[in-house]
Design an enzyme around this catalytic site. Structure first.
Site, mmCIF file in Angstrom:
data_model
loop_
_atom_site.group_PDB
_atom_site.id
_atom_site.type_symbol
_atom_site.label_atom_id
_atom_site.label_comp_id
_atom_site.label_asym_id
_atom_site.label_seq_id
_atom_site.Cartn_x
_atom_site.Cartn_y
_atom_site.Cartn_z
ATOM 1 N N ASP A 62 -10.288 3.990 7.026
ATOM 2 C CA ASP A 62 -9.771 3.491 5.749
ATOM 3 C C ASP A 62 -10.780 2.522 5.132
ATOM 4 O OD1 ASP A 62 -8.401 2.342 3.618
ATOM 5 O OD2 ASP A 62 -6.497 2.294 4.672
ATOM 6 N N ALA A 107 0.843 -1.195 0.000
ATOM 7 C CA ALA A 107 0.000 0.000 0.000
ATOM 8 C C ALA A 107 0.874 1.238 0.000
ATOM 9 C CB ALA A 107 -0.936 -0.042 1.205
#
Length: 434
Positions: free
Chosen positions: A283, A134
């Site tokens: 998130d 990520a």
């Protein structure tokens, strides 16, 4: 997953990469402009700047750099909706998929610095191929000699030190693109992003957030969080128990009852986060949820983006939700100003458009069981956002903490659509409005 790429570390190297990005975009403008002029066309500067080739250059460079520039791209793509031109929106949306992982040598270097040389002797097995990559780091699987399976999140080297300069430089790139509405002020979002990213880059801070969240959810057998291995956790490495559930999207193949149950549980969890605990995991990435079919538990992962919300902010949001549920227009307008969607200086046309947008977004509140698999809510919302952009070039981002909530709720909405879930939204929400 993308191919491994070395991460540029120094401030000057990262600035140079962004500089080359700007140069590449300019070259793309020149090439495309020449091509169209030779064909007798009269292209606009906007059309030349965001060609498919330039959009690809933008997303590829940000993905290659990881860190703050990639995270900001993700934030803007999630939160600006159709305020952005389609090529720019699509380019930034590609950043939500994955990043280039680190080369193996860099993985070893980070672990040598965190744990000392010879660290591998603690493990029966360590997979150098990441499970996921990520913006801030990547996750590896390992097994200790006693058989304990671990998930180890390793931060990209140099990311923490580059946050402030990355955010500032990306702000300049976005200004160079000149594709945002003139009234859309990114400065508060960029400032908040710096603070948030510094926190996310401290894995000991994330470990503490995980422990706090686990305490909140303790006793609720519908969910499980991984346990932190404190002895193997540093500011750059976060070590936890490995949870071996399946991707949450796999639930799409399960029965309607199971899909609906899990979706309702996740919505109730989000409501408890905001209105009960004031501690929200913001998130929206699907990979932050796994599902264990045997125990029927949702496994919750990644707590770097957990944010606290004050009692005052939670109360203003509660009033907004209650007004939307009752379709109380005056109450909606007052609450919208309190939350930060509106101000006294807004043109009447913009106020009416924001009120219409709130009415569309809150539609699930007004149904006994909302059918997420057969709704056109997003297309109606997008059409209105396009109208706002085209008609007035007027737009304002809400306060940053509200934008992070947008990410959370938008992610849940997309997941519920994927699961084709029928959810008693009104019934669940009413419990948290008293």
């Amino acid at each position: 997953m993308s191919l491994p790429r070395r991460i540029p570390r120094s401030r000057f190297e990262r600035l140079g990469r962004l500089g080359r990005l700007a140069g590449g975009l300019a070259a793309g403008v020149l090439n495309e402009g020449t091509r169209q002029l030779l064909q007798g066309q009269r292209p606009s500067p906007s059309d030349l700047l965001l060609t498919p080739a330039n959009a690809h250059r933008l997303s590829e460079r940000l993905s290659e750099m990881r860190g703050a520039v990639m995270k900001i791209g993700q934030l803007i793509s999630m939160d600006s909706g159709q305020l952005l031109p389609e090529p720019l929106s699509e380019a930034l949306a590609r950043l939500r998929d994955d990043a280039h992982p680190m080369p193996l040598g860099e993985v070893a270097q980070v672990l040598n610095q965190a744990w000392g040389r010879g660290w591998e002797q603690q493990f029966r097995h360590f997979s150098f191929t990441p499970l996921a990559a990520a913006s801030i780091g990547q996750v590896h699987q390992a097994e200790m000699k006693n058989g304990r399976r671990l998930a180890i999140k390793i931060q990209y080297p140099g990311i923490s030190e580059s946050i402030d300069s990355d955010v500032e430089n990306l702000g300049r790139i976005l200004k160079l693109l000149r594709q945002l509405p003139s009234t859309l002020d990114l400065a508060p979002l960029l400032d908040e992003a710096k603070k948030q990213l510094h926190l996310e880059a401290d894995y000991r801070h994330e470990a503490e957030l995980l422990r706090r969240y686990a305490d909140c959810i303790s006793g609720d057998d519908r969910f499980i969080t991984p346990k932190v291995i404190t002895a193997l956790t540093t500011p750059q490495v976060l070590t936890m128990d490995y949870l071996d559930g399946v991707p949450i999207e796999d639930l799409a193949q399960h029965s309607a009852d199971e899909r609906d149950r899990v979706a309702a549980n996740l919505l109730e969890l989000a409501l408890r986060e905001l209105f009960e605990w004031g501690l929200v995991q913001t998130d929206p990435n699907f990979s932050n949820y796994r599902y264990a079919p045997e125990s029927m538990q949702v496994q919750l992962l990644d707590f770097g983006a957990v944010r606290g919300y004050s009692i005052e902010r939670r109360e203003s949001l509660r009033k907004l939700v209650a007004s939307c549920l009752e379709q109380d227009e005056s109450g909606m307008a007052e609450a919208a100003r309190s939350v930060g969607y509106l101000s006294a200086e807004d043109p009447p046309e913009y106020r009416d458009q924001v009120m219409a947008l709130l009415s569309i977004v809150s539609e699930p509140l007004r149904h006994p069981r909302y059918r997420f698999g057969s709704t056109d809510l997003v297309s109606r919302m997008s059409m209105l956002l396009v109208k706002i952009r085209l008609e007035g070039e007027y737009g304002r981002l809400p306060p940053p903490d509200v934008l992070f909530l947008h990410r959370k709720l938008g992610g849940l909405y997309l997941l519920f659509v994927r699961l084709r879930a029928h959810v008693p939204v009104r019934e669940l929400v009413r419990k948290y409005l008293v």
